[in-house]
Enzyme design. Structure first.
Site, short mmCIF file in Angstrom:
data_model
loop_
_atom_site.label_atom_id
_atom_site.label_comp_id
_atom_site.label_asym_id
_atom_site.label_seq_id
_atom_site.Cartn_x
_atom_site.Cartn_y
_atom_site.Cartn_z
N GLY A 199 -7.16 -18.68 43.07
CA GLY A 199 -6.53 -17.45 42.58
C GLY A 199 -5.75 -17.74 41.32
O GLY A 199 -4.92 -18.65 41.29
N LEU A 230 -1.14 -13.55 38.69
CA LEU A 230 0.19 -14.00 38.27
C LEU A 230 0.68 -15.15 39.14
O LEU A 230 1.23 -16.13 38.63
CB LEU A 230 1.17 -12.83 38.29
CG LEU A 230 0.98 -11.89 37.10
CD1 LEU A 230 1.94 -10.71 37.19
CD2 LEU A 230 1.18 -12.61 35.78
N HIS A 259 1.64 4.06 48.42
CA HIS A 259 2.41 4.41 47.21
C HIS A 259 2.43 5.94 47.02
O HIS A 259 1.39 6.58 47.07
CB HIS A 259 1.76 3.73 46.00
CG HIS A 259 2.65 3.67 44.81
ND1 HIS A 259 3.13 4.79 44.18
CD2 HIS A 259 3.16 2.61 44.15
CE1 HIS A 259 3.90 4.41 43.17
NE2 HIS A 259 3.93 3.09 43.14
N ARG A 277 9.60 3.70 47.96
CA ARG A 277 8.24 4.26 48.07
C ARG A 277 7.93 4.82 49.45
O ARG A 277 7.31 5.86 49.57
CB ARG A 277 7.23 3.16 47.75
CG ARG A 277 7.27 2.79 46.32
CD ARG A 277 6.33 1.67 45.99
NE ARG A 277 6.47 1.41 44.57
CZ ARG A 277 5.88 0.43 43.93
NH1 ARG A 277 5.10 -0.40 44.57
NH2 ARG A 277 6.05 0.28 42.64
N HIS A 329 -1.70 0.84 48.55
CA HIS A 329 -1.40 0.20 47.28
C HIS A 329 -1.14 -1.30 47.37
O HIS A 329 -1.49 -2.06 46.48
CB HIS A 329 -0.15 0.90 46.71
CG HIS A 329 0.32 0.35 45.42
ND1 HIS A 329 -0.43 0.42 44.26
CD2 HIS A 329 1.47 -0.28 45.07
CE1 HIS A 329 0.24 -0.14 43.26
NE2 HIS A 329 1.39 -0.59 43.74
N ARG A 371 7.71 -2.86 50.15
CA ARG A 371 8.12 -3.56 48.93
C ARG A 371 8.71 -2.58 47.93
O ARG A 371 8.15 -1.50 47.72
CB ARG A 371 6.90 -4.25 48.31
CG ARG A 371 7.18 -4.87 46.97
CD ARG A 371 5.97 -5.58 46.42
NE ARG A 371 4.90 -4.70 46.02
CZ ARG A 371 4.83 -4.02 44.88
NH1 ARG A 371 5.83 -4.07 44.02
NH2 ARG A 371 3.78 -3.26 44.60
C1 FAD Z 1 -2.39 -0.22 40.04
C2 FAD Z 1 -1.32 -1.20 40.42
C3 FAD Z 1 -0.15 -1.26 39.69
C4 FAD Z 1 0.84 -2.15 40.04
N1 FAD Z 1 2.00 -2.18 39.31
C5 FAD Z 1 2.96 -3.08 39.64
C6 FAD Z 1 4.16 -3.14 38.87
O1 FAD Z 1 4.35 -2.42 37.91
N2 FAD Z 1 5.08 -4.05 39.23
C7 FAD Z 1 4.92 -4.89 40.30
O2 FAD Z 1 5.81 -5.70 40.57
N3 FAD Z 1 3.78 -4.85 41.02
C8 FAD Z 1 2.80 -3.98 40.72
N4 FAD Z 1 1.65 -3.94 41.45
C9 FAD Z 1 1.41 -4.99 42.48
C10 FAD Z 1 1.00 -6.28 41.77
O3 FAD Z 1 0.15 -6.00 40.69
C11 FAD Z 1 0.27 -7.25 42.69
O4 FAD Z 1 0.92 -7.34 43.91
C12 FAD Z 1 0.24 -8.63 42.06
O5 FAD Z 1 -0.27 -8.57 40.76
C13 FAD Z 1 -0.57 -9.60 42.90
O6 FAD Z 1 -0.66 -10.81 42.21
P1 FAD Z 1 -1.30 -12.08 42.86
O7 FAD Z 1 -1.28 -13.15 41.83
O8 FAD Z 1 -0.68 -12.36 44.18
O9 FAD Z 1 -2.82 -11.65 43.16
P2 FAD Z 1 -3.98 -11.06 42.22
O10 FAD Z 1 -3.52 -10.67 40.88
O11 FAD Z 1 -4.70 -10.05 43.05
O12 FAD Z 1 -4.93 -12.29 42.00
C14 FAD Z 1 -5.78 -12.76 43.01
C15 FAD Z 1 -6.56 -13.94 42.47
O13 FAD Z 1 -7.25 -14.55 43.53
C16 FAD Z 1 -8.61 -14.73 43.20
N5 FAD Z 1 -9.34 -14.71 44.46
C17 FAD Z 1 -9.22 -13.85 45.51
N6 FAD Z 1 -10.01 -14.23 46.52
C18 FAD Z 1 -10.66 -15.34 46.11
C19 FAD Z 1 -11.60 -16.21 46.70
N7 FAD Z 1 -12.05 -16.03 47.94
N8 FAD Z 1 -12.07 -17.22 45.96
C20 FAD Z 1 -11.64 -17.45 44.68
N9 FAD Z 1 -10.72 -16.69 44.08
C21 FAD Z 1 -10.24 -15.64 44.80
C22 FAD Z 1 -8.94 -13.63 42.24
O14 FAD Z 1 -10.03 -14.00 41.46
C23 FAD Z 1 -7.62 -13.57 41.44
O15 FAD Z 1 -7.64 -14.55 40.45
C24 FAD Z 1 0.65 -3.02 41.13
C25 FAD Z 1 -0.52 -2.97 41.86
C26 FAD Z 1 -1.50 -2.05 41.52
C27 FAD Z 1 -2.71 -1.95 42.38
#
Ligand code: FAD
Length: 663
Positions: free
Chosen positions: A38, A41, A264, A335, A427, A461
């Site tokens: 993954g 962020l 949401h 929310r 969401h 959250r």
């Molecule tokens: C429309 C929207 C708007 C949002 N706005 C906000 C905001 O303004 N502020 C805020 O704080 N939060 C916001 N959120 C929530 C936030 O964006 C997410 O919770 C956060 O970005 C998740 O980050 P992450 O790094 O945990 O996972 P993700 O960004 O989902 O990354 C997951 C990673 O895992 C990889 N992956 C998954 N499964 C596998 C696998 N089996 N094998 C290999 N790779 C895999 C994917 O390729 C990706 O690289 C929002 C969410 C949405 C849906």
């Protein structure tokens, strides 16, 4: 289970911990390999930081580039207790708001640490060049999000996630160029490999060639995001899935609170049966947008029929129900509170779109307020209504232009002229893989960060805190805590990837893929996903009851059986085959869905975005707890019950409030 939270006062725990854990010397870090699955962020930040520290990182994502992780979708902003506005914010207040916002179900030590490191995140991202919005004087600007009384949200227009991800990605790229990160794009992790009880690697499928690969390391980090897509329709990216977390669970990593889902309040309502995705209108819009429904059901009916327009309903006939019920927070309640209130109004017959499942989000007052201010600033104190509207519209466009444009493209209505229509939608998932204070799961050497773990947000959250958590975990927490574990591995040497454990895991993965390919059923994976989503939304969604949850468990079980009989996966396994990837993900959703429903069944309480309908019983009494919650006691089928309920549920469920102090 041992959460391993350090002893001592909460505000000293993280520092004491950092001062006492085992460290790995720079020379020894070079001997240690870490797999990060993954690169959103959470994973992007972790990969870059671990590599900068000197570890050898192998990073995996299923997209064609880390830049396309779901994190890119984040719109509204990221919280930090910087108190730049001088409005009373502090680390303690961010901690308190987050714990309260999560219905007191988060691990408080983790949340305190999160609040502490939140301030470092902003400095780190500014140093990377993330273009946060700035005020007139050039200082970083803030806005407010739900459930708080301060402005602590840093933002980059409506594209905060994208800009933060570009920051993390550039930090990763530096390490890719140095050879410290080996990047595996378009690879999907399909199992974790355990050697003598420790996570020592993964099995991944190259999504382009179909090749199955074995990768070993001293520790494995999953940063694979949330599983909201178990509902089929959600605001998540289409590819977001549970596979990595689920495989870890099946290998022994405990799952926590699987049923806690964030619904949401401000999403574009469902339009019909052929939809595959829902769209979020950022919470930041609630800074200026006012939520309302008509006061009279006749008006709501006329709106639904199309014989009345929202702008024709006079001010005194509108019910700004959040402002009415929660005067201190108004439209910026948390929310879960806003979502439940919207559902309550719509269920009571005040919904404003054709399906009766929408409320208005109206910017007319904000446009007028900003317009008047601009007119004064420009020396146009006599400006007429049209001019004021034009000036106000420009301010709103600057703040939220891309969100308004997105709304207009999807709904084909101009939100500057008529209020937006919004409704709650799935969401975010607060539940996830259980981790201890070190972010390690119940499997030694397996870590989970970001949305994929369960720890920081309890049952709900607060807005702008997912980005904060992902980056806190990746930049500032995991790089310390993983060292404590890896310090014991400095003499282990390379982990071979051809041991029996790897070969066995590989064989199982290949067998499952063959099963899917050779099944030759008649229905595509999407058919089952959609069916599962309907069960989840109707029976495990916002309102839940025992019978529906029991039915859901049975229905999901039957659907899973049917899937393995009837699923059709065209093409071969040794080629680019998106249907195969999708089928594997749906198979895992079909297992997770059942666990989700079981958790919801056991949880005889209303909290977060969910309420148990059994609370809809005889009159009871509620004792005041805080602004949003009550401890309610009532009788159900002759038995006394007690639970924490939200204020609007009390009205909805006919529970009388007795104002008493809560101890
Ligand atoms: C429309 C929207 C708007 C949002 N706005 C906000 C905001 O303004 N502020 C805020 O704080 N939060 C916001 N959120 C929530 C936030 O964006 C997410 O919770 C956060 O970005 C998740 O980050 P992450 O790094 O945990 O996972 P993700 O960004 O989902 O990354 C997951 C990673 O895992 C990889 N992956 C998954 N499964 C596998 C696998 N089996 N094998 C290999 N790779 C895999 C994917 O390729 C990706 O690289 C929002 C969410 C949405 C849906």
């Amino acid at each position: 289970m041992d959460s391993k939270t350090p002893k001592g006062p909460i505000e000293a725990k993280w520092n004491t911990y950092k001062n006492t854990i085992n460290l790995v010397s720079p020379a020894n870090k070079r001997k240690l390999d870490v797999i990060v699955v993954g690169t959103g962020l959470a994973g992007g930040a972790a990969s870059a930081t671990l590599a900068e520290l000197g570890y050898n990182v192998k990073a995996f994502c299923f997209q064609d580039s880390p830049r396309r992780a779901h994190s890119i979708a984040a719109e509204g902003g990221i919280n930090a207790a910087k108190n730049y506005q001088g409005d009373g914010d502090s680390i303690y207040r961010l901690f308190y708001d987050t714990v309260k916002g999560g219905d007191y179900r988060s691990r408080e030590e983790n949340v305190y640490r999160l609040s502490e490191v939140s301030t470092n995140i902003i400095d780190q991202c500014v140093a990377q060049g993330v273009p946060f919005a700035r005020d007139y004087g050039g200082l970083l600007d803030n806005r407010s999000f739900g459930g708080v009384l301060v402005s602590r949200t840093f933002y980059a227009k409506g594209q905060t996630g994208q800009q933060l991800l570009l920051g993390a990605y550039s930090a990763m790229n530096r390490q890719i160029a140095r050879g410290k990160i080996k990047m595996y794009n378009r690879h999907e992790m399909l199992d974790v490999v355990l050697v003598e009880g420790k996570a020592r690697g993964i099995i991944a499928r190259n999504l382009v060639s179909g090749e199955i690969e074995k990768h070993s390391a001293h520790a494995v980090v999953l940063a694979t995001g949330g599983y909201g897509n178990v509902f089929y329709l959600s605001t998540n990216a289409m590819g977001s899935n549970v596979t990595a977390s689920w495989k870890a669970h099946k290998k022994g990593a405990f799952f926590a609170n699987p049923c806690f889902t964030q619904i949401h309040p401000t999403c574009i309502p469902v339009s019909g049966d052929y939809q595959s995705k829902l769209t979020l209108m950022s919470e930041s819009l609630r800074n200026d947008g006012r939520i309302w429904v008509p006061k009279k059901t006749e008006d709501a009916k006329a709106l639904r029929k199309g014989s009345l327009k929202p702008i024709d309903i006079p001010e005194e006939e509108r019910d700004y129900y959040l402002e009415r019920r929660y005067p201190a927070f108004g439209n910026l309640v948390p929310r879960d509170v806003a979502s439940r209130a919207a559902k309550e109004r719509c269920d009571a017959g005040f919904g404003v779109n054709k399906t009766g499942e929408a409320v208005f989000l109206d910017f007319a007052s904000a446009i007028e307020r900003y317009g008047k201010e601009q007119a004064l600033l420009k020396g146009e104190s006599q400006a007429n209504k049209k001019r004021v509207k034009k000036l106000g519209t420009e301010v709103v466009r600057k703040k939220y232009g891309n969100l308004f444009q997105m709304y207009e493209k999807i709904v084909d209505e101009n939100p500057y002229e008529t209020p937006m229509m919004i409704y709650p939608a799935v969401h975010y998932t607060m539940g996830g893989v259980w981790v201890d204070y070190n972010l390690m799961t119940t499997i030694p050497g397996l870590y989970v960060t970001g949305e994929a773990n369960f720890s920081d947000h309890g049952a709900n959250r607060l807005g702008a805190s997912a980005l904060m958590q992902g980056l806190a975990d990746g930049y500032f927490v995991l790089p310390y805590t993983i060292g404590d574990y890896l310090a014991k591995d400095i003499s282990t040497g390379k982990i071979p990837n051809d041991s029996p454990a790897f070969l066995e895991a590989e064989k199982k993965v290949v067998n499952k893929i063959n099963l899917l390919i050779n099944n030759k059923g008649s229905l595509p994976a999407d058919y089952f996903h959609k069916k599962l989503g309907k069960i989840m939304w109707n029976k495990c969604g916002m309102s839940r009851n025992k019978k529906n949850l029991q039915d859901a468990i049975k229905e999901i079980g039957s659907l899973r059986k049917m899937f393995w009989k009837e699923v059709l996966v065209p093409g071969q396994s040794n080629e680019f085959n998106e249907e195969l990837a999708k089928a594997g993900r749906v198979a895992d959703f079909l297992e997770l869905g059942e666990l989700f429903a079981k958790d919801a069944l056991h949880r005889e309480e209303s909290c977060g975005g969910h309420f148990r309908e059994e609370h809809q019983t005889k009159e009871g009494e509620a004792l005041r707890k805080n602004e949003f919650q009550y401890v309610a006691a009532w009788e159900y089928k002759g038995e006394p019950k007690e639970a924490v309920l939200h204020k609007e549920d009390l009205v909805y469920k006919n529970i009388k409030v007795k104002e008493r102090s809560y101890k």
